[in-house]
Scaffold this active site. Structure first.
Site, PDB file in Angstrom:
ATOM      1  N   PRO A 209       0.818  -1.211   0.000  1.00 29.79           N
ATOM      2  CG  PRO A 209      -0.210  -1.202   2.086  1.00 29.79           C
ATOM      3  CD  PRO A 209       0.633  -2.026   1.190  1.00 29.79           C
ATOM      4  N   PRO A 210       0.258   2.406  -0.345  1.00 29.31           N
ATOM      5  CG  PRO A 210      -1.254   3.960  -1.184  1.00 29.31           C
ATOM      6  CD  PRO A 210      -1.165   2.584  -0.665  1.00 29.31           C
ATOM      7  N   GLY A 211       2.804   4.583   0.874  1.00 27.05           N
ATOM      8  CA  GLY A 211       3.411   5.117   2.083  1.00 27.05           C
ATOM      9  C   GLY A 211       4.086   4.101   2.975  1.00 27.05           C
ATOM     10  N   GLY A 213       6.969   2.652   2.288  1.00 29.45           N
ATOM     11  CA  GLY A 213       8.422   2.725   2.194  1.00 29.45           C
ATOM     12  C   GLY A 213       9.016   2.019   0.990  1.00 29.45           C
ATOM     13  CB  THR A 215       9.882   5.525  -3.020  1.00 32.82           C
ATOM     14  OG1 THR A 215       8.662   5.344  -3.730  1.00 32.82           O
ATOM     15  CG2 THR A 215      10.807   6.397  -3.816  1.00 32.82           C
ATOM     16  CD  GLU A 431      -7.278 -12.748  10.759  1.00 36.83           C
ATOM     17  OE1 GLU A 431      -6.902 -13.867  10.353  1.00 36.83           O
ATOM     18  OE2 GLU A 431      -7.968 -11.980  10.067  1.00 36.83           O
ATOM     19  CG  HIS A 434      -8.795 -17.840  10.107  1.00 36.83           C
ATOM     20  ND1 HIS A 434      -9.678 -18.597   9.385  1.00 36.83           N
ATOM     21  CD2 HIS A 434      -9.001 -16.556   9.731  1.00 36.83           C
ATOM     22  CE1 HIS A 434     -10.402 -17.794   8.603  1.00 36.83           C
ATOM     23  NE2 HIS A 434     -10.011 -16.543   8.805  1.00 36.83           N
TER      24      HIS A 434
HETATM   25  P1  ADP Z   1       5.841   4.325  -0.913  1.00 33.93           P
HETATM   26  O1  ADP Z   1       6.852   4.458  -2.007  1.00 33.93           O
HETATM   27  O2  ADP Z   1       5.681   2.923  -0.432  1.00 33.93           O
HETATM   28  O3  ADP Z   1       4.529   4.949  -1.214  1.00 33.93           O
HETATM   29  P2  ADP Z   1       7.633   6.070   0.415  1.00 33.93           P
HETATM   30  O4  ADP Z   1       8.883   5.293   0.375  1.00 33.93           O
HETATM   31  O5  ADP Z   1       7.495   7.129  -0.610  1.00 33.93           O
HETATM   32  O6  ADP Z   1       6.384   5.109   0.361  1.00 33.93           O
HETATM   33  O7  ADP Z   1       7.445   6.667   1.877  1.00 33.93           O
HETATM   34  C1  ADP Z   1       7.191   8.028   2.094  1.00 33.93           C
HETATM   35  C2  ADP Z   1       7.886   8.496   3.335  1.00 33.93           C
HETATM   36  O8  ADP Z   1       7.330   7.869   4.491  1.00 33.93           O
HETATM   37  C3  ADP Z   1       9.351   8.133   3.358  1.00 33.93           C
HETATM   38  O9  ADP Z   1      10.113   9.090   2.714  1.00 33.93           O
HETATM   39  C4  ADP Z   1       9.634   8.062   4.845  1.00 33.93           C
HETATM   40  O10 ADP Z   1       9.839   9.329   5.380  1.00 33.93           O
HETATM   41  C5  ADP Z   1       8.354   7.523   5.400  1.00 33.93           C
HETATM   42  N1  ADP Z   1       8.399   6.064   5.503  1.00 33.93           N
HETATM   43  C6  ADP Z   1       7.614   5.187   4.842  1.00 33.93           C
HETATM   44  N2  ADP Z   1       7.913   3.923   5.172  1.00 33.93           N
HETATM   45  C7  ADP Z   1       8.911   3.983   6.068  1.00 33.93           C
HETATM   46  C8  ADP Z   1       9.666   3.001   6.787  1.00 33.93           C
HETATM   47  N3  ADP Z   1       9.418   1.695   6.641  1.00 33.93           N
HETATM   48  N4  ADP Z   1      10.630   3.424   7.624  1.00 33.93           N
HETATM   49  C9  ADP Z   1      10.879   4.733   7.764  1.00 33.93           C
HETATM   50  N5  ADP Z   1      10.215   5.705   7.125  1.00 33.93           N
HETATM   51  C10 ADP Z   1       9.231   5.358   6.287  1.00 33.93           C
HETATM   52 ZN    ZN Z   2     -10.566 -14.765   7.761  1.00 34.80          ZN
HETATM   53 MG    MG Z   3       6.635   5.689  -3.654  1.00 34.45          MG
END
Ligand code: ADP
Ligand code: ZN
Ligand code: MG
Length: 650
Positions: A209-211, A213, A215, A431, A434
């Site tokens: 999912p978005p956000g 990490g 990237t 859960e 299960h």
């Molecule tokens: P995605 O590409 O999965 O949408 P990003 O890598 O762009 O997410 O994450 C956006 C920001 O959120 C990162 O730059 C960081 O600051 C924070 N972040 C997301 N996941 C993590 C993680 N696992 N550990 C530390 N910071 C994270």
């Molecule tokens: Zn279930």
């Molecule tokens: Mg990203």
């Protein structure tokens, strides 16, 4: 957590402004998840530092600005009313291109007008954020030195030192990290692998999912290996380079060959990689050409060049199967939402350089925000710092965090799921149901892991892993799988009452039905139906074959349906029996899930027996994944639909 009221009273104007900014942010992100919105002050600062080659003026009024930073991230901001960006940037090494005519009238609507009226407040906040970040990071970094010279290639090459993300910056997603470690080693010394004729990973798909990490992780691989990071977003291939998508792909790979060893990162790959020809009305030629070019390029090198291609998506299921063939993105690395221990560690990473008051308890904060992604947590850390700054304090207190969490959770509709306490309890029992069936049903596959962290639309899951490669199922094992499927729903019924059950079990019911159908129609595991292969005839029937071509009678069909029903009922009864007999164990597992959120297989066994775990809930569960030689611990990307594979997570 309702310190918010007090805070709002104090700083009402700010609260409104921040709230709206967040709303706008969220709606923008739906269309373009990779865009990063920055206050104008920060945007200009980046431009002056030479982080951008080109700035686009967008929006109906030409006051939205967009630019790609040196990491290929799209940075978006708005120009304040009294500001003239041309004057500000005159003589700097950056191109400003006016593309506002492109934007349809409806794009800059109500939101941006609201935005403009609230600009003074927004600017002030922007300024504060700027101060805080500037304070800890400092200038420097240099940015891309090339400036305007040497063409306008959006694909930029970076020196290793420019990609300064390290694995230690990525927290809470250890499994994914472990899987990418191998790639770092390969990039550092490709010779070591090629000499031995070892098969080298060519690409991996980061799915989640978005956000979460994805990237960040891709950058960390490049940063750790000290190799260039070439990045391009899939949506840019189709949106920004209209008519030139395929050519851009070629250029990207050419550049990569020159820079090898290096990482190519394609964000939002689904924008180009969607199933071909699937669209209504003939599909999208431009996109298909781009995709074909990508496939050609990926096949065009043999893996000895030291180029690794990482791609990110939150929808692996809609990708064209050709992309997932061996030699292409044949590895999928799942990047999920963090559990409690993950959230603790991610928060700690983001608080490293912030002044924290002694009363702050990171574990308590993390516990209060189930369902938060890494990006949400980064946002939380920043919001908390804002609260502190507004109070004029120089350290962030626990109350600041609580206020910030309240605000984020109350903010506009959020994409990531936030579970209420009741949902969490229900999921825990579901859960646990299960899990208990997997422990107690004779012949069930050993339980590997259970979690109540939402993932891909499901509120939680239980994973089983068969021992060794399964080539066949016994009847007993098949029945056990049915019982495990129903364990979730049955637990909900028993604990919360029949009218409190949720739709959360629909996936389970689907799996159970598919299982029972295969048992009856394909595997000859039903006495009444006998060992006859009905599956293909049934399919024909379903597709509407009539008259003489029909190879299965109405009566037979009815009998098969009854048999399927019989089997699923039997599974449900088995689950009820187990959960009644071992009700205490059900409670134990559910309680432990509420406390720990994720439990390993052996931990589940311990707590079921009434044992206590020595692990601190903020520590991750032990990794019990069996690692075969060269399996890289990953799920095969091409799902063959073979029913002997490990049971689906429930
Ligand atoms: P995605 O590409 O999965 O949408 P990003 O890598 O762009 O997410 O994450 C956006 C920001 O959120 C990162 O730059 C960081 O600051 C924070 N972040 C997301 N996941 C993590 C993680 N696992 N550990 C530390 N910071 C994270
Ligand atoms: Zn279930
Ligand atoms: Mg990203």
């Amino acid at each position: 957590m309702s310190n918010m009221l007090k805070n709002v009273g104090l700083v009402a104007a700010f609260a409104v402004a921040v709230h709206l900014i967040m709303k706008t942010d969220a709606s923008e992100q739906t269309t373009r998840p990779s865009a990063e919105h920055k206050p104008y002050t920060q945007f200009i600062d980046m431009a002056l530092r030479g982080d951008f080659e080109e700035i686009e003026l967008r929006g109906q009024d030409g006051r939205e600005v967009r630019a790609l930073d040196s990491n290929g991230t799209l940075i978006v901001s708005r120009i304040p009313v009294n500001e003239n960006i041309m004057n500000r940037l005159y003589g700097e090494r950056v191109d400003v291109v006016d593309l506002s005519a492109r934007d349809k009238p409806q794009e800059a609507g109500f939101m941006s007008r609201l935005f403009l009226t609230l600009l003074p407040a927004a600017l002030l906040i922007g300024f504060m954020m700027f101060m805080m970040r500037g304070g800890m990071k400092g200038p420097g970094g240099g940015g891309g030195g090339g400036g305007l010279l040497g063409g306008k290639s959006m694909v930029k090459k970076f020196n290793a030192r420019d990609c300064d993300v390290r694995f230690e910056d990525v927290a809470g997603i250890d499994e994914a990290k472990a899987e990418l470690m191998e790639m770092v080693d390969f990039l550092k010394s490709p010779g070591k692998y090629t000499r031995l004729g070892a098969k080298i990973p060519r690409g991996a798909l980061l799915v989640g999912p978005p956000g979460t990490g994805k990237t960040l992780m891709a950058k960390a691989v490049a940063g750790e290996a000290g190799v260039p990071f070439l990045s391009q977003s899939g949506s840019e291939f189709v949106e920004m380079f209209v008519g030139r998508g395929a050519a851009r792909v070629r250029e990207l790979f050419e550049e990569a060959k020159k820079s090898a060893p290096c990482i190519i990162f394609i964000d939002e790959i689904d924008a180009v990689g969607r199933q071909r020809g699937g669209g209504v009305g003939g599909g999208n030629d431009e996109r298909e050409q781009t995709l074909n070019q990508l496939l050609v390029e990926m096949d065009g090198f043999d893996g000895t060049e030291g180029i690794i291609i990482l791609a990110a998506t939150n929808r692996a299921d809609i990708l064209d199967a050709a992309l997932k063939r061996p030699g292409r993105f044949d590895r999928q690395v799942h990047v999920g939402l963090p559990d409690l221990s993950g959230r603790v560690r991610i928060l700690q990473t983001h608080l490293r350089n912030k002044p924290i008051a002694p009363d702050v308890d990171v574990k308590v904060i993390a516990r209060g925000v189930p369902g938060f992604s890494g990006a949400d947590l980064a946002n939380l850390a920043n919001e908390a710092a804002l609260f502190a700054a507004r109070r004029g304090d120089n350290a962030i207190t626990q109350a600041d965090f609580e206020g910030a969490a309240d605000r984020i959770m109350m903010g506009a509709e959020r994409k990531t799921m936030i579970m209420t306490e009741q949902e969490k309890r229900l999921t825990a029992y579901h859960e646990a149901g299960h899990a208990l069936c997997a422990l107690r049903a004779p012949g069930a596959d050993p339980i590997h892991k259970a979690t109540i962290i939402p993932r891909g639309g499901a509120l939680g899951m239980v994973m089983q892993l068969p021992e060794g490669d399964r080539v066949s199922l016994t009847r007993q094992q098949a029945h056990a799988r049915l019982a495990v499927c129903y364990g979730g729903r049955v637990a909900e019924e028993m604990v919360f009452g029949a009218d409190k059950v949720t739709t959360g079990a629909s996936g389970d019911i689907q799996s159970a039905t598919a299982m029972a159908r295969a048992m009856v129609e394909e595997w000859g595991l039903s006495d009444k139906a006998g060992a006859v292969l009905y599956a293909s005839s049934r399919q024909e029937q379903a597709m509407g074959a009539t008259g003489r071509s029909r190879s299965i009678s109405e009566v037979t069909s009815l009998m098969l349906d009854q048999e399927i029903r019989e089997l699923t009922d039997l599974g449900k009864v088995m689950a009820e029996q187990i959960l009644t007999d071992y009700r205490g164990e059900l409670e134990n597992i559910a309680e432990a899930l509420l406390k720990y959120e994720t439990l390993s297989g052996s931990e589940i066994k311990i707590v079921a027996q009434g044992g206590t775990l020595t692990r601190d809930p903020s520590q991750p569960p032990p990794d019990e994944t069996p690692k075969g030689p060269g399996t890289f611990g990953a799920t095969p990307a091409n799902d063959t639909g073979n029913d002997m594979r490990p049971p689906k997570p429930l």
